[in-house]
Design a protein around this motif. Structure first.
Motif, PDB file in Angstrom:
ATOM      1  N   ASP A 209     -10.997   6.341  -5.236  1.00 26.09           N
ATOM      2  CA  ASP A 209      -9.637   6.236  -6.079  1.00 26.09           C
ATOM      3  C   ASP A 209      -8.800   6.730  -5.063  1.00 26.09           C
ATOM      4  O   ASP A 209      -8.890   8.558  -5.050  1.00 26.09           O
TER       5      ASP A 209
ATOM      6  N   LEU B  16      -1.932   7.160   0.479  1.00 22.37           N
ATOM      7  CA  LEU B  16      -3.266   5.853   0.753  1.00 22.37           C
ATOM      8  C   LEU B  16      -3.620   6.248   2.291  1.00 22.37           C
ATOM      9  O   LEU B  16      -4.338   6.386   2.832  1.00 22.37           O
TER      10      LEU B  16
ATOM     11  N   MET C 279       0.954  -1.109   0.314  1.00 24.81           N
ATOM     12  CA  MET C 279       0.028   0.231  -0.012  1.00 24.81           C
ATOM     13  C   MET C 279       1.012   1.470   0.141  1.00 24.81           C
ATOM     14  O   MET C 279       1.500   1.416   0.592  1.00 24.81           O
ATOM     15  N   ARG C 280       0.474   1.992  -0.737  1.00 22.77           N
ATOM     16  CA  ARG C 280       1.213   3.254  -1.326  1.00 22.77           C
ATOM     17  C   ARG C 280       1.349   3.998   0.168  1.00 22.77           C
ATOM     18  O   ARG C 280      -0.263   4.076   0.741  1.00 22.77           O
TER      19      ARG C 280
ATOM     20  N   ASP D  82      -4.950   8.718  -5.026  1.00 21.26           N
ATOM     21  CA  ASP D  82      -3.964   8.615  -5.608  1.00 21.26           C
ATOM     22  C   ASP D  82      -3.360   6.978  -6.160  1.00 21.26           C
ATOM     23  O   ASP D  82      -2.762   6.770  -6.657  1.00 21.26           O
TER      24      ASP D  82
ATOM     25  N   GLY E 190      -8.243  -0.636   3.062  1.00 23.17           N
ATOM     26  CA  GLY E 190      -7.977  -0.295   1.869  1.00 23.17           C
ATOM     27  C   GLY E 190      -9.773  -0.481   1.465  1.00 23.17           C
ATOM     28  O   GLY E 190      -9.967  -0.736   0.416  1.00 23.17           O
TER      29      GLY E 190
ATOM     30  N   THR F 291      -6.344   7.666   4.071  1.00 21.01           N
ATOM     31  CA  THR F 291      -6.742   6.661   5.249  1.00 21.01           C
ATOM     32  C   THR F 291      -6.963   6.892   6.797  1.00 21.01           C
ATOM     33  O   THR F 291      -7.929   7.800   7.168  1.00 21.01           O
TER      34      THR F 291
ATOM     35  N   GLU G 149      -4.411   4.494  -6.171  1.00 22.13           N
ATOM     36  CA  GLU G 149      -5.214   3.305  -4.674  1.00 22.13           C
ATOM     37  C   GLU G 149      -6.730   2.743  -4.784  1.00 22.13           C
ATOM     38  O   GLU G 149      -6.978   3.879  -4.826  1.00 22.13           O
ATOM     39  N   THR G 150      -6.816   1.736  -4.699  1.00 19.73           N
ATOM     40  CA  THR G 150      -8.489   1.225  -5.218  1.00 19.73           C
ATOM     41  C   THR G 150      -8.716   1.630  -3.218  1.00 19.73           C
ATOM     42  O   THR G 150      -8.125   0.488  -2.515  1.00 19.73           O
ATOM     43  N   ILE G 151      -9.810   2.125  -3.214  1.00 21.29           N
ATOM     44  CA  ILE G 151     -10.076   1.705  -1.313  1.00 21.29           C
ATOM     45  C   ILE G 151     -11.275   1.184  -1.610  1.00 21.29           C
ATOM     46  O   ILE G 151     -11.911   2.345  -2.184  1.00 21.29           O
TER      47      ILE G 151
END
Length: 256
Positions: free
Chosen positions: A210, A5, A1-2, A212, A239, A9, A214-216
């Motif tokens: 979305d 994100l 995970m970046r 950046d 996420g 979060t 990354e899907t959450i």
């Protein structure tokens, strides 16, 4: 995970604000009045509306630690509440969704109260290895955080607020962008959540965003009980949030 994100979060969770979410369809409870006898239905419609609860009264019925032993329950700070108050949608028709997920009242409420509940991770065995203990700690950090918000209304205010969320869900099925405190999140997909049967009527949503690249995936549950609207917004550091069924059940039970 970046890192981006994780940053977004943590910000959302610490501010108890999942206002940067959207939704499409939900599931309603069946209308029990349709099956009532004419005399019963008339008596129900003729009954005087219950008086709205004050913030102090709602504080007495919102979930606390004793109600959720599987969670850590802690009310937001004044700073977190203030930060959440500025949550906005780029589309006016989507504002009820933003409000429902940011611990803000949908419309004008007479009284409000909010808290949050973080699901506890599984405790490692007493003889667990350092690696197993580390894994258990990381799993605990990924537990779903649920913001719980109660808003009470005069007259038909709660029913109207519930209806506005439902209408916004349809109008905003294609997504929108939510913003708060200089941060924003683009919604890319909305779908019905697992059906919820609670209170007088309920809606459930699963929302994909979305952050950046990354899907959450997040969850929203909205329940109306009499003249009180309860909203439950769930997010996880992994996420992918789980629908907060235990939290919803505990809160609705306290509403009577």
């Amino acid at each position: 995970m970046r890192n981006a994100l994780v940053r977004r979060t943590v910000l959302a969770a610490s501010a108890v604000s999942l206002a940067l979410l959207a939704t499409a369809c939900g599931s309603d409870k069946a209308d029990t009045k349709a099956d009532a006898k004419p005399s019963e239905a008339a008596a129900t419609s003729a009954a005087p509306a219950a008086k709205a609860k004050t913030s102090a009264e709602l504080a007495g019925v919102i979930v606390v630690q004793a109600d959720l032993p599987t969670h850590v329950v802690k009310a937001p700070t004044d700073a977190e509440t203030a930060a959440a108050a500025g949550a906005k949608s780029d589309k006016p028709e989507c504002q009820p969704l933003v409000s429902a997920q940011s611990m803000n009242p949908v419309g004008t409420a007479a009284g409000t109260a909010g808290t949050r509940a973080v699901a506890k991770g599984k405790e490692p065995a007493a003889d667990a290895s350092p690696e197993e203990k580390l894994k258990a700690g990381l799993d605990a950090l990924g537990g779903t955080t649920t913001s719980v918000y109660l808003a009470s209304y005069e007259g038909k205010g709660a029913a109207e607020a519930f209806a506005s969320v439902k209408t916004a869900g349809t109008a905003c099925a294609g997504g929108y962008t939510g913003s708060q405190a200089g941060d924003s999140l683009k919604i890319t997909k909305v779908a019905p959540g697992a059906a919820v049967t609670a209170g007088d009527e309920a809606l459930a949503y699963t929302v994909t965003g979305d952050a950046d690249g990354e899907t959450i995936t997040m969850e929203l549950v909205v329940v109306r009980k009499g003249n009180t609207l309860a909203t439950f917004s769930a997010l996880s550091l992994t996420g992918v949030a789980e629908q907060p069924k235990a939290v919803v059940d505990a809160q609705v039970k306290k509403l009577g």
